[in-house]
Design a protein around this motif. Structure first.
Motif, PDB file in Angstrom:
ATOM      1  N   LEU A 102       5.050  -6.377   1.923  1.00 35.96           N
ATOM      2  CA  LEU A 102       5.795  -7.004   2.992  1.00 35.96           C
ATOM      3  C   LEU A 102       5.076  -6.884   4.336  1.00 35.96           C
ATOM      4  O   LEU A 102       4.234  -6.002   4.527  1.00 35.96           O
ATOM      5  CB  LEU A 102       7.187  -6.378   3.106  1.00 35.96           C
ATOM      6  N   GLN A 103       5.435  -7.767   5.259  1.00 33.06           N
ATOM      7  CA  GLN A 103       4.847  -7.737   6.597  1.00 33.06           C
ATOM      8  C   GLN A 103       5.150  -6.411   7.281  1.00 33.06           C
ATOM      9  O   GLN A 103       4.281  -5.800   7.898  1.00 33.06           O
ATOM     10  CB  GLN A 103       5.404  -8.897   7.427  1.00 33.06           C
ATOM     11  N   GLN A 104       6.393  -5.970   7.188  1.00 32.45           N
ATOM     12  CA  GLN A 104       6.803  -4.686   7.751  1.00 32.45           C
ATOM     13  C   GLN A 104       7.104  -3.741   6.587  1.00 32.45           C
ATOM     14  O   GLN A 104       8.146  -3.857   5.958  1.00 32.45           O
ATOM     15  CB  GLN A 104       8.044  -4.850   8.641  1.00 32.45           C
ATOM     16  N   PRO A 105       6.202  -2.790   6.308  1.00 30.57           N
ATOM     17  CA  PRO A 105       6.411  -1.893   5.173  1.00 30.57           C
ATOM     18  C   PRO A 105       7.658  -1.019   5.375  1.00 30.57           C
ATOM     19  O   PRO A 105       7.964  -0.604   6.493  1.00 30.57           O
ATOM     20  CB  PRO A 105       5.143  -1.024   5.163  1.00 30.57           C
ATOM     21  N   HIS A 106       8.361  -0.758   4.290  1.00 29.85           N
ATOM     22  CA  HIS A 106       9.522   0.128   4.316  1.00 29.85           C
ATOM     23  C   HIS A 106       9.222   1.323   3.413  1.00 29.85           C
ATOM     24  O   HIS A 106       8.957   1.154   2.228  1.00 29.85           O
ATOM     25  CB  HIS A 106      10.775  -0.608   3.837  1.00 29.85           C
ATOM     26  N   PHE A 107       9.261   2.516   3.992  1.00 32.76           N
ATOM     27  CA  PHE A 107       8.958   3.728   3.242  1.00 32.76           C
ATOM     28  C   PHE A 107      10.132   4.698   3.313  1.00 32.76           C
ATOM     29  O   PHE A 107      10.992   4.585   4.189  1.00 32.76           O
ATOM     30  CB  PHE A 107       7.714   4.416   3.820  1.00 32.76           C
ATOM     31  N   VAL A 108      10.147   5.670   2.393  1.00 30.60           N
ATOM     32  CA  VAL A 108      11.071   6.802   2.505  1.00 30.60           C
ATOM     33  C   VAL A 108      10.473   7.741   3.542  1.00 30.60           C
ATOM     34  O   VAL A 108       9.430   8.365   3.298  1.00 30.60           O
ATOM     35  CB  VAL A 108      11.251   7.503   1.145  1.00 30.60           C
ATOM     36  N   GLU A 109      11.103   7.829   4.687  1.00 28.97           N
ATOM     37  CA  GLU A 109      10.495   8.506   5.830  1.00 28.97           C
ATOM     38  C   GLU A 109      10.240   9.993   5.593  1.00 28.97           C
ATOM     39  O   GLU A 109       9.310  10.565   6.156  1.00 28.97           O
ATOM     40  CB  GLU A 109      11.368   8.317   7.081  1.00 28.97           C
ATOM     41  N   ALA A 110      11.076  10.614   4.761  1.00 28.00           N
ATOM     42  CA  ALA A 110      10.930  12.052   4.521  1.00 28.00           C
ATOM     43  C   ALA A 110       9.836  12.363   3.501  1.00 28.00           C
ATOM     44  O   ALA A 110       9.471  13.523   3.316  1.00 28.00           O
ATOM     45  CB  ALA A 110      12.259  12.642   4.051  1.00 28.00           C
ATOM     46  N   PHE A 111       9.301  11.319   2.837  1.00 27.55           N
ATOM     47  CA  PHE A 111       8.276  11.504   1.813  1.00 27.55           C
ATOM     48  C   PHE A 111       6.883  11.345   2.411  1.00 27.55           C
ATOM     49  O   PHE A 111       6.681  10.585   3.360  1.00 27.55           O
ATOM     50  CB  PHE A 111       8.444  10.477   0.686  1.00 27.55           C
ATOM     51  N   VAL A 140       2.796  10.172   2.110  1.00 33.69           N
ATOM     52  CA  VAL A 140       2.128   8.956   1.627  1.00 33.69           C
ATOM     53  C   VAL A 140       2.057   8.962   0.102  1.00 33.69           C
ATOM     54  O   VAL A 140       2.450   7.998  -0.562  1.00 33.69           O
ATOM     55  CB  VAL A 140       0.713   8.861   2.235  1.00 33.69           C
ATOM     56  N   LEU A 141       1.559  10.052  -0.471  1.00 29.84           N
ATOM     57  CA  LEU A 141       1.428  10.144  -1.925  1.00 29.84           C
ATOM     58  C   LEU A 141       2.785  10.039  -2.613  1.00 29.84           C
ATOM     59  O   LEU A 141       2.932   9.319  -3.610  1.00 29.84           O
ATOM     60  CB  LEU A 141       0.753  11.464  -2.309  1.00 29.84           C
ATOM     61  N   GLU A 142       3.788  10.716  -2.084  1.00 33.10           N
ATOM     62  CA  GLU A 142       5.121  10.697  -2.701  1.00 33.10           C
ATOM     63  C   GLU A 142       5.732   9.296  -2.685  1.00 33.10           C
ATOM     64  O   GLU A 142       6.421   8.901  -3.631  1.00 33.10           O
ATOM     65  CB  GLU A 142       6.035  11.684  -1.986  1.00 33.10           C
ATOM     66  N   ASN A 143       5.478   8.532  -1.631  1.00 36.10           N
ATOM     67  CA  ASN A 143       5.993   7.162  -1.567  1.00 36.10           C
ATOM     68  C   ASN A 143       5.384   6.289  -2.654  1.00 36.10           C
ATOM     69  O   ASN A 143       6.071   5.455  -3.243  1.00 36.10           O
ATOM     70  CB  ASN A 143       5.719   6.563  -0.186  1.00 36.10           C
ATOM     71  N   VAL A 144       4.098   6.458  -2.912  1.00 30.47           N
ATOM     72  CA  VAL A 144       3.438   5.655  -3.947  1.00 30.47           C
ATOM     73  C   VAL A 144       3.897   6.096  -5.335  1.00 30.47           C
ATOM     74  O   VAL A 144       4.197   5.261  -6.203  1.00 30.47           O
ATOM     75  CB  VAL A 144       1.903   5.747  -3.812  1.00 30.47           C
ATOM     76  N   VAL A 145       3.993   7.409  -5.549  1.00 30.08           N
ATOM     77  CA  VAL A 145       4.447   7.934  -6.838  1.00 30.08           C
ATOM     78  C   VAL A 145       5.872   7.486  -7.129  1.00 30.08           C
ATOM     79  O   VAL A 145       6.225   7.177  -8.283  1.00 30.08           O
ATOM     80  CB  VAL A 145       4.336   9.476  -6.861  1.00 30.08           C
ATOM     81  N   LEU A 146       6.711   7.409  -6.092  1.00 27.65           N
ATOM     82  CA  LEU A 146       8.097   6.991  -6.265  1.00 27.65           C
ATOM     83  C   LEU A 146       8.188   5.616  -6.918  1.00 27.65           C
ATOM     84  O   LEU A 146       9.057   5.372  -7.766  1.00 27.65           O
ATOM     85  CB  LEU A 146       8.810   6.976  -4.914  1.00 27.65           C
ATOM     86  N   SER A 147       7.280   4.705  -6.541  1.00 27.78           N
ATOM     87  CA  SER A 147       7.303   3.357  -7.122  1.00 27.78           C
ATOM     88  C   SER A 147       7.052   3.380  -8.622  1.00 27.78           C
ATOM     89  O   SER A 147       7.649   2.602  -9.366  1.00 27.78           O
ATOM     90  CB  SER A 147       6.257   2.474  -6.432  1.00 27.78           C
ATOM     91  N   SER A 148       6.165   4.257  -9.063  1.00 24.66           N
ATOM     92  CA  SER A 148       5.911   4.355 -10.508  1.00 24.66           C
ATOM     93  C   SER A 148       7.109   4.956 -11.222  1.00 24.66           C
ATOM     94  O   SER A 148       7.481   4.514 -12.315  1.00 24.66           O
ATOM     95  CB  SER A 148       4.647   5.180 -10.774  1.00 24.66           C
ATOM     96  N   TRP A 149       7.739   5.938 -10.610  1.00 25.43           N
ATOM     97  CA  TRP A 149       8.887   6.589 -11.246  1.00 25.43           C
ATOM     98  C   TRP A 149      10.075   5.634 -11.349  1.00 25.43           C
ATOM     99  O   TRP A 149      10.759   5.575 -12.374  1.00 25.43           O
ATOM    100  CB  TRP A 149       9.273   7.833 -10.450  1.00 25.43           C
TER     101      TRP A 149
END
Length: 209
Positions: free
Chosen positions: A85-94, A96-105
């Protein structure tokens, strides 16, 4: 890898869109351009299964996503469609690595930490993995989005205005990275943008009128 036919969509019967047919193989790139209000984001949302077409078909691999139930479409999207997306949305408390791993989980029930680490390293973020995403530059956040979109090795990558908020250098870096990685991972790549800088970067283009 993705093929559409006779796609049409309308908002409350007042704004009607009829989209050109798309046919794209693994590793190929399509740039979709057009002015404001011409349906670029609507088309991307249709291709990603976020909206249901009024008529027509969207086939990704061997699956016609228009025939899937909402539950099955969610499962299919998680495993087969990567969205940037143009404006990325992340879990702020996670981190960088945890945000990417979350997508696989979320998509597979497995935490692909080794793959996430490899992707982030390839994207030049090896020294940023333990940081919160809010501490990254916009260009770095966009690369985290790319890693997150690729973690499940999707058949289709959809990028919505991925460069519009970036300066020239980062815009071209992101465009080149997307093209390179789509080939490397065997994904069809569709970029929806009004960013004129990308027009000379990709030969395969559709302009919505």
């Amino acid at each position: 890898m993705i093929q559409t036919k006779n796609l049409a969509f309308s908002y409350s019967g007042k704004v009607n869109f009829n989209f050109p047919d798309i046919s794209l193989e693994s590793g190929q790139v399509l740039l979709i351009t057009g002015g404001s209000g011409k349906g670029k984001t609507t088309l991307l949302h249709l291709l990603g299964g976020l909206l249901k077409a009024q008529s027509g078909s969207i086939r990704i691999g061997d699956t016609n996503i228009e025939s899937l139930s909402d539950k099955n479409l969610d499962k299919f999207r998680g495993k087969n469609i990567g969205l940037i997306l143009q404006q990325p949305h992340f879990v702020e408390a996670f981190s960088v690595l945890e945000n990417v791993v979350l997508s696989s989980w979320l998509a597979t029930g497995q935490k692909a930490e080794e793959k996430a680490t490899s992707l982030l390293t390839e994207l030049g973020l090896a020294d940023q993995m333990t940081k919160l995403t809010s501490r990254l530059s916009i260009g770095q956040q966009q690369r985290v989005s790319i890693a997150r979109a690729l973690i499940n090795e999707p058949q289709l990558l959809l990028a919505d205005e991925p460069t519009s908020s970036l300066d020239d250098e980062n815009a071209f870096n992101v465009a080149d990275l997307l093209s390179k990685l789509s080939k490397e991972y065997g994904a069809a790549l569709i970029i929806v943008t009004h960013d004129q800088r990308l027009k000379d970067r990709f030969s395969n283009q559709i302009t919505l009128l």
